[in-house]
Design an enzyme around this catalytic site. Sequence first.
Site, mmCIF file in Angstrom:
data_model
loop_
_atom_site.group_PDB
_atom_site.id
_atom_site.type_symbol
_atom_site.label_atom_id
_atom_site.label_comp_id
_atom_site.label_asym_id
_atom_site.label_seq_id
_atom_site.Cartn_x
_atom_site.Cartn_y
_atom_site.Cartn_z
ATOM 1 N N ARG A 27 53.557 110.741 -1.086
ATOM 2 C CA ARG A 27 52.769 111.880 -1.590
ATOM 3 C C ARG A 27 53.683 113.052 -1.958
ATOM 4 O O ARG A 27 53.417 113.772 -2.924
ATOM 5 C CB ARG A 27 51.734 112.348 -0.558
ATOM 6 C CG ARG A 27 50.707 111.306 -0.219
ATOM 7 C CD ARG A 27 49.756 111.059 -1.362
ATOM 8 N NE ARG A 27 48.701 110.174 -0.919
ATOM 9 C CZ ARG A 27 48.210 109.193 -1.642
ATOM 10 N NH1 ARG A 27 48.647 108.978 -2.860
ATOM 11 N NH2 ARG A 27 47.261 108.426 -1.177
ATOM 12 N N LYS A 63 46.388 114.211 -0.978
ATOM 13 C CA LYS A 63 45.439 113.116 -0.776
ATOM 14 C C LYS A 63 45.725 112.379 0.530
ATOM 15 O O LYS A 63 46.845 111.959 0.794
ATOM 16 C CB LYS A 63 45.531 112.137 -1.949
ATOM 17 C CG LYS A 63 44.523 111.022 -1.891
ATOM 18 C CD LYS A 63 44.631 110.126 -3.110
ATOM 19 C CE LYS A 63 43.727 108.929 -2.961
ATOM 20 N NZ LYS A 63 43.880 107.993 -4.070
#
Length: 164
Positions: A94, A131
Amino acid sequence: IIDNYDVYKVETIGDAYMVVSGVPKENGIVHASQIASMALDLVAVCNTFKIPHKPQNKLKIRAGIHSGPVVAGVVGTKMPRYCLFGDTVNTASRMESTSEAMKIQCSSSTYSLLEQFGGYVLICRGTFQIKGKGNMVTYWLEGKQSSSSNTSASTPTKALLNKA
């Protein structure tokens, strides 16, 4: 470049290149410094690298770094390979995917280790919705101040690099 550092290439997925430091042999908080320095060198080399068939274009990469625990093991029987699992792997991914071209984004855990190690220039990027993680404060690794000494801890750092 990676041969100059205590890092191990775990795998290549598409155009992403995953390296780790501090596994399988722990190296204290040195792992954060090894990954950070390697990422800085890779970004620097991209500034001078000429693409033979597209000399007018610059090679651009983005990098993400996160530090934390992982589970590692050899997977497979026909073609065994060393794999890493866990939230640290996902968070590093991420960090890379939400980074920007020619920049190195670090998580708070890596920021803390690099601050403890010393010698790096880190700028707070701010709080971002990541996320699967929620809100995270992230930092840009801008460069090095100077060489510094080693200290000790035990969380591996994983970086995911991807051409942008």
